[in-house]
Design an enzyme around this catalytic site. Structure first.
Site, short mmCIF file in Angstrom:
data_model
loop_
_atom_site.label_atom_id
_atom_site.label_comp_id
_atom_site.label_asym_id
_atom_site.label_seq_id
_atom_site.Cartn_x
_atom_site.Cartn_y
_atom_site.Cartn_z
CD GLU A 71 5.70 -2.84 -2.94
OE1 GLU A 71 6.90 -2.90 -3.29
OE2 GLU A 71 4.82 -2.26 -3.60
CG ASP A 106 4.06 2.83 -6.41
OD1 ASP A 106 5.10 3.52 -6.40
OD2 ASP A 106 4.07 1.61 -6.63
CD GLU A 130 7.11 0.94 -10.70
OE1 GLU A 130 7.81 1.61 -9.92
OE2 GLU A 130 6.46 -0.05 -10.34
#
Ligand code: GCW
Length: 875
Positions: A338, A417, A445
């Protein structure tokens, strides 16, 4: 919101003014009120306020009967072997715990003759260490941290012994004894023997030095503010205490997207202060590194891990860190991921990168956690052969055996993820000669960011118990993920569990009181991965809300169903969470997963849905598993339904084992899930008066929000899939909402119909917003049903760029008013699926033709947006 609650009772005036007095209804209300009064009188509610700060370490007074018993059984003295900070913490915790639960204050005494019964913290020699020269097997490491508790005599006096060969073990034993008493209400014949199942039991905090937290939903950092460590250390110590109470022995204190300065000379004294605050609780500090640090903060021209200059930098830098914090646990590294710089810059491998740091840390006993979360976020979505799920295995499997023994590859539990359902990462059975740790995310998240209730130990049990069949060719079974990651299957020296916790400064640490069950559950599973989610839920609830069976059973029930509920109204069948993945990961955004480089694709098209990851015709990901697991996933006949769309692309009309089509299952799940979320909020409401008022109210506000947001999810996903697939819901629910009137169709004064992006985030065709130049306006909705009592739901947009005011009138009578300043966990400044919020006004008497007027007053860029009003028969 005005009072932090999405539900409000009508004012008394509403009731008196009404000419619609329905006797049966009033009788019903009367009966409810009477039974409530009787209930309250029979069972006095706890009246003190609780903020949640103590988490599960409340040590609240035992119920009367148990209190008498424990007082009678409780020794008067704690015998403590010395004054190491951890032992002192253990003894003082016993004093604190028993004082809270029983009102008795125990004395702390040194080892030696005593005149009264005692609790003895007894550190016995580390027999294993004396016998074994190796000193590094996981069994030895873990046995050192274990403890046993039994009863006997000490200098002729009755005694309860907590034995361990380490200070930490004594501390864990002290917490275990207190937990035992809090839950069982007795000390008689207490006998426990526990050894943690893995040496690695660590949390990560993704805190930035400026005090923000990446993916943190419980307030700002407790560690950092304004590029410095905070001045006040109490909260850090209290966090370490919570962690220690469930056996967690390490904490990384800065974001894996690391600021390189954290290891510079300026910061080391500050880091040392944090280490000092956590040390009494046996929690070692870890630091996240930037791989480019040699160039970023050092004077090296390169960060090539094989260049002697970079090698020298790491050695010096790490020596300096250990001079400042000699017992630092080690480091965490996110590289080549990332946008983070990594070894690929110089054509070097992850092993080269990990080893240069690990070797520098070795003389100090430091460990390097190297993150397996490496993937290309600029993948070509048009190339159907590409697949992000393959990345971790492809990157690390070829390097198996090349990492130093103090390197641990830290692997997210699934190949993508932290989606609501993923298979276990294929890398868990792909590395045999490399240490592993599983990364679980406590912070929610992708799971509703602590505005939605999702108790994760149910999911973690599922992942940890998954047998990846990595044993020998003739007997592959019996290798569940929990054994693999603990280093047991292949006899690795290190291994275990890392939880991304992201607690913050909110009084209750994680924003949602019930989310603390996830932190507790993470620690308990890291200690003993065989524990069931339900037994953990019972423990946590007993400690956090008391052992009253009705309260306990109700809360445990809510926790245990919550993951399945969230999965059903977000993304069932393994499709992924279906959230807005390129922005804030909170509300629905199914389109956002597609047509971008991030690779979290679901490939929904006109005819079907799901990622084809088969070996035969797909991306080949399934081939990364061991043969039996791969065979199960590869075949449509044996692939479990809850992973179907993760592994296969199927037509919408593909039939599941249940006989339903995929698309119908999708619709049904979304409706059932939203209904269950609403029911959960009502179940919590029944605990009013049985749980202290503050925590009850704060949880209620979140659960009411969740119930409303689950409808946003249901409607957005169902409408999007109906449009995509062209297949109608057999039950005709999608797009047909009884009692709903769209704001864009209401009588608007000042307001203007305004489209929403993406379209599915708004009900109907659009919303109503106040244009920039208009401060106030009204949207009037005409009631068309039978006379009676109704609940009025106002769906509005609560953004973070203003605090609009809303008032709802029935004719001239004000039913409700509120300020739209509630916080969506991750800020959004648009009217969208994240800011869409529900306010319910209960029990409103209505006659045909009545006007419900929503008055809006915009503030700054928040334009008092309204999506719809829904009028449904009162509950
Ligand atoms: O899913 C992503 C998160 C990032 C995070 C990353 C990671 C810290 O959205 O915020 O970065 O995972 O785990 O490294």
């Amino acid at each position: 919101m005005l009072h932090g609650s999405a539900v409000s009772a009508p004012s008394p005036a509403t009731w008196l003014d009404s000419s619609l007095v329905d006797c049966a209804f009033l009788w019903r209300r009367f009966a409810i009120v009477v039974s409530w009064l009787l209930f309250v009188a029979a069972d006095p509610a706890p009246t003190f306020a609780e903020t949640g700060y103590d988490g599960w370490l409340r040590y609240s007074p035992l119920p009367t009967e148990q209190l008498e018993r424990v007082r009678a059984e409780l020794p008067a003295v704690i015998v403590s072997p010395g004054d190491s900070p951890v032992v002192v913490a253990a003894a003082e915790e016993l004093v604190r715990g028993f004082r809270g639960m029983t009102g008795r204050v125990l004395r702390i005494a040194e080892e030696g003759p005593v005149k009264e019964a005692a609790i003895v913290l007894s550190r016995f020699p580390d027999v294993d260490q004396q016998r074994s020269q190796s000193g590094s097997s996981p069994r030895r490491r873990t046995s050192v941290e274990g403890f046993s508790i039994d009863t006997g005599h000490y200098h002729g006096q009755p005694a309860i012994f907590i034995h361990s060969s380490s200070d930490r073990g004594l501390l864990y034993g002290a917490f275990a004894l207190l937990r035992y008493v809090a839950l069982k209400g007795t000390l008689v014949d207490v006998a426990l023997m526990e050894t943690p199942c893995a040496p690695v039991r660590i949390v990560n905090q993704w805190d930035n030095l400026d005090g923000s937290i990446e993916r943190g939903y419980g307030g700002r950092s407790i560690f950092w503010e304004n590029d410095h460590v905070v001045a006040e250390m109490t909260r850090i110590g209290d966090y370490a205490r919570l962690l220690a109470s469930v056996g967690i022995n390490g904490c990384s204190i800065n974001n894996v997207n690391a600021d390189p300065r954290v290891i510079s000379a300026e910061y080391l004294p500050e880091v040392a202060r944090i280490a000092a605050a956590m040390r009494p609780w046996g929690v070692q500090v870890y630091l996240s590194l930037s791989f480019a640090a040699p160039r970023e903060v050092g004077s090296a021209p390169t960060f090539d891990p094989l260049d002697p200059v970079a090698v020298a930098y790491w050695k010096e830098a790490i020596d300096a860190v250990y001079r400042a914090v000699p017992d630092l646990g080690g480091f965490v590294l996110k590289a080549d991921s990332e946008g983070r710089l990594g070894p690929s810059q110089y054509g070097r491998s992850h092993a080269d990168a990990a080893n240069v740091i690990a070797r520098a840390a070795q003389p100090h006993g430091g460990v390097l956690f190297y993150r397996g979360f490496v993937y290309d976020h600029r993948m070509d979505w048009r190339d159907l052969s590409l697949d992000r799920a393959r990345a971790a295995y492809e990157n690390f499997r070829p390097l198996d055996g090349q990492f130093e023994d103090n390197v641990v590859i830290q692997v997210k539990h699934g190949p993508i993820d932290f989606q609501v359902r993923e298979p276990p990462s294929s890398l868990f059975s792909g590395l045999e000669k490399t240490n592993l740790a599983i990364e679980l995310m406590v912070s929610q998240e992708y799971l509703g960011q602590q505005k939605h209730l999702v108790y994760q130990p149910t999911m973690w049990n599922w992942v940890l118990d998954y047998d990846l069949q990595a044993g020998s060719a003739d007997r592959p079974a019996g290798t569940p993920v929990k054994e693999l990651v603990a280093g047991r299957t292949f006899g690795r020296p290190l291994g275990g569990f890392v939880g991304v916790a992201n607690v913050g400064r909110d009084a209750n640490w994680l924003g949602h009181h019930l989310a603390m069950a996830n932190l507790y559950g993470f620690g308990r599973l890291a200690w003993n991965a065989d524990l069931s989610a339900e037994s953990i839920a019972r423990e946590w609830t007993g400690l956090t809300f008391g052992t009253d069976e009705e309260v306990l059973g109700t809360i445990v029930g809510l926790l245990m169903r919550s993951w399945a509920i969230y999965e059903s109204y977000t993304g069932p069948l393994g499709i992924g969470t279906l959230t807005d993945i390129i922005h804030i990961h909170f509300g629905p955004g199914p389109e956002s997963s597609e047509y971008n480089g991030w690779g979290q694709w679901h490939r929904a098209n006109d005819t079907g849905v799901g990622m084809n990851r088969t070996v035969a015709t797909g991306t080949g990901f399934i081939g990364q598993y061991r043969p039996r697991v791969a065979a199960e996933f590869e075949s449509l006949d044996t692939c479990p339904d809850d992973l179907l769309l993760f592994m296969h692309h199927v037509p919408y009309v593909h039939r599941l084992a249940s006989g339903k089509t995929v698309i119908q299952h999708f619709y049904d799940e979304h409706y059932a899930g939203a209904e269950a979320a609403a029911a959960a909020a009502e179940i919590w409401r029944t605990l009013a008066g049985r749980v202290d008022e503050q925590r009850h109210r704060e949880v209620q506000a979140r659960m009411d929000f969740q119930a409303g947001h689950a409808v946003v999810w249901r409607d957005a996903i169902c409408r999007w899939f109906r449009k995509k697939s062209g297949v109608e819901d057999e039950q005709g629910r999608v797009g047909v909402y009884p009692g709903r009137q769209e704001a864009e169709d209401a009588e608007l004064v000042g307001y203007k119909p305004t489209s929403i992006d993406p379209w599915e985030a708004a009900s109907g065709s659009s919303s109503a917003q106040l244009p920039a130049e208009t401060a106030r306006g009204t949207a009037t909705f005409r009631f068309v049903g039978e006379p009676g009592w109704y609940d009025v739901r106002v769906q509005y947009f609560d953004e973070e760029d203003g605090a609009s005011r809303f008032r709802v009138r029935l004719g001239e009578q004000v039913l409700d008013e509120w300020l739209a300043d509630d916080h969506v966990p991750t800020p959004t400044t648009k009217p969208d699926s994240h800011s869409s919020t529900r306010r319910t006004i209960r029990g409103v008497p209505l006659r045909p033709g009545d006007a419900i007027v929503v008055e809006g007053e915009a503030d700054a860029d928040e334009r008092a947006g309204i999506d719809y009003v829904e009028i449904v028969a009162a509950e």
